[in-house]
Design a protein around this motif. Structure first.
Motif, PDB file in Angstrom:
ATOM      1  N   ILE A 197       0.800  -1.238   0.000  1.00 27.74           N
ATOM      2  CA  ILE A 197       0.000   0.000   0.000  1.00 27.74           C
ATOM      3  C   ILE A 197       0.831   1.285   0.000  1.00 27.74           C
ATOM      4  O   ILE A 197       0.278   2.363  -0.208  1.00 27.74           O
ATOM      5  N   LYS A 198       2.138   1.189   0.237  1.00 25.50           N
ATOM      6  CA  LYS A 198       2.915   2.414   0.464  1.00 25.50           C
ATOM      7  C   LYS A 198       3.037   3.297  -0.776  1.00 25.50           C
ATOM      8  O   LYS A 198       3.160   4.520  -0.662  1.00 25.50           O
ATOM      9  N   LYS A 217       0.658   6.653  -1.549  1.00 27.31           N
ATOM     10  CA  LYS A 217      -0.196   7.035  -0.421  1.00 27.31           C
ATOM     11  C   LYS A 217       0.391   8.238   0.305  1.00 27.31           C
ATOM     12  O   LYS A 217       1.605   8.413   0.381  1.00 27.31           O
ATOM     13  N   SER A 218      -0.482   9.076   0.862  1.00 28.30           N
ATOM     14  CA  SER A 218      -0.045  10.240   1.624  1.00 28.30           C
ATOM     15  C   SER A 218       0.542   9.804   2.958  1.00 28.30           C
ATOM     16  O   SER A 218       0.291   8.677   3.430  1.00 28.30           O
ATOM     17  N   TYR A 252      -2.192   8.937   5.372  1.00 32.82           N
ATOM     18  CA  TYR A 252      -2.740   7.595   5.143  1.00 32.82           C
ATOM     19  C   TYR A 252      -1.836   6.536   5.771  1.00 32.82           C
ATOM     20  O   TYR A 252      -2.300   5.618   6.458  1.00 32.82           O
ATOM     21  N   LEU A 253      -0.522   6.666   5.556  1.00 37.44           N
ATOM     22  CA  LEU A 253       0.423   5.692   6.100  1.00 37.44           C
ATOM     23  C   LEU A 253       0.437   5.740   7.627  1.00 37.44           C
ATOM     24  O   LEU A 253       0.560   4.697   8.284  1.00 37.44           O
ATOM     25  N   ASN A 265      -8.344  -0.772   1.232  1.00 36.51           N
ATOM     26  CA  ASN A 265      -8.047   0.661   1.290  1.00 36.51           C
ATOM     27  C   ASN A 265      -8.810   1.303   2.445  1.00 36.51           C
ATOM     28  O   ASN A 265      -9.998   1.037   2.634  1.00 36.51           O
ATOM     29  N   THR A 306      -9.485   8.179   7.269  1.00 35.78           N
ATOM     30  CA  THR A 306      -8.103   8.659   7.358  1.00 35.78           C
ATOM     31  C   THR A 306      -7.959   9.991   8.085  1.00 35.78           C
ATOM     32  O   THR A 306      -6.842  10.492   8.242  1.00 35.78           O
ATOM     33  N   ARG A 313     -11.459  11.148  -0.903  1.00 37.30           N
ATOM     34  CA  ARG A 313     -10.040  10.752  -0.907  1.00 37.30           C
ATOM     35  C   ARG A 313      -9.886   9.287  -1.295  1.00 37.30           C
ATOM     36  O   ARG A 313      -8.934   8.915  -1.997  1.00 37.30           O
ATOM     37  N   LEU A 346      -7.898   7.696  -4.605  1.00 38.11           N
ATOM     38  CA  LEU A 346      -6.897   6.624  -4.651  1.00 38.11           C
ATOM     39  C   LEU A 346      -7.089   5.771  -5.903  1.00 38.11           C
ATOM     40  O   LEU A 346      -6.127   5.434  -6.604  1.00 38.11           O
TER      41      LEU A 346
END
Length: 299
Positions: free
Chosen positions: A101-102, A105-106, A109-110, A126, A130, A194, A198
């Protein structure tokens, strides 16, 4: 026949798991069950269960009660199962999941993925919720109120995406999530946009692999959907500025209806019915109803 038997076996097994009220321990099983039951996933890291996780519950009289530990208050399990598919994911899965997922992603998000809080996920894993949470204790009743979604509206697109991930399936899933943002709890609306973004970003990447002569039209389609997302977040002036920068000669005929929808909705949000009327005959009944739905949000 074998394929049908396997599907029936999974559905029956999923129902039995649900009736047991125990949390799942496999994210992959949770994803499949969420698709079958038209639910979102209620995911937490397994190690979180080894320390008290307090939550607030609103009782029938509207009074807030603090439960010292979500995992000890097993009477809450049926409530969670009624609205989500709950799963505790092993820390041993962290690296593989993070690597998946990295990309793209913002940091926010992480950070949400990494922390010990409740994560509301779609069937593809997903995260929806967030937004940063500043409360030390989560109100479970409010979380259910905001994030409980019936995803049957998305089912066809979710199945298409999972069975054949390409530009078309990804774009249409992004489009459906965008439309769904109109109708959900206002507290989750920006987060849903958001989430749709994605998938739209993924569609943009997949478009690079398209070899047809339609790339320019499809890229324009992405940009117009981004403008619809701005409208849903009540940014009509920004949308009009962007539309006015479009050279009419560059608008693909297949996108003209979308452009008309954006114009009519932006003008109506600004209460400029005279300007909006110029586009009334250029939108379908369905698109006009969608325009009405967006207006209803901000009345």
């Amino acid at each position: 026949m074998k394929h049908i038997f396997l599907i029936l076996t999974f559905v029956i097994g999923a129902s039995q798991v649900s009736l047991s009220q125990d949390w799942l321990t496999s994210l992959e099983v949770a994803k499949r069950l969420a698709l079958v039951q038209n639910k979102m996933i209620f995911m937490m890291w397994e190690d979180t269960a080894y320390t008290p996780y307090p939550v607030i519950i609103d009782d029938a009289n509207g009074l807030s009660v603090v439960e010292d530990d979500l995992f000890e208050a097993t009477y809450l399990n049926p409530l969670i199962w009624d609205h989500f598919v709950p799963v505790l994911v092993s820390e041993s899965m962290y690296k593989d999941l993070y690597d998946d997922i990295k990309q793209g992603k913002s940091q926010a998000y992480l950070d949400k993925f990494n922390d010990d809080s409740i994560k509301i996920m779609d069937v593809n894993g997903n995260i929806l919720n967030t937004n940063l949470i500043y409360d030390e204790v989560i109100n479970l009743t409010e979380l259910i109120r905001v994030y409980h979604l019936d995803t049957s509206y998305l089912k066809g697109e979710l199945i298409s995406y999972s069975s054949n991930k390409n530009f078309t399936s990804t774009y249409y899933l992004a489009s459906k999530y965008t439309d769904m943002a109109i109708f959900i709890n206002e507290k989750a609306r920006a987060e849903m946009i958001r989430l749709a973004k994605l998938y739209l970003d993924e569609a943009t990447m997949l478009l690079q692999n398209e070899h047809s002569g339609q790339k320019a039209m499809l890229q324009q389609k992405i940009e117009l959907l981004e403008l619809q997302q701005l409208l849903i977040l009540n940014n009509p002036r920004k949308v009009l500025r962007k539309l006015k920068r479009l050279d009419p000669a560059t608008i693909d005929k297949r996108n003209e209806a979308m452009v008309a929808f954006l114009y009519i909705t932006a003008h109506r949000l600004l209460k400029d019915e005279e300007s909006a009327s110029a586009y009334r005959d250029k939108v379908s009944v369905a698109e006009f109803e969608k325009s009405n739905a967006i207006l209803t949000i901000y009345k």
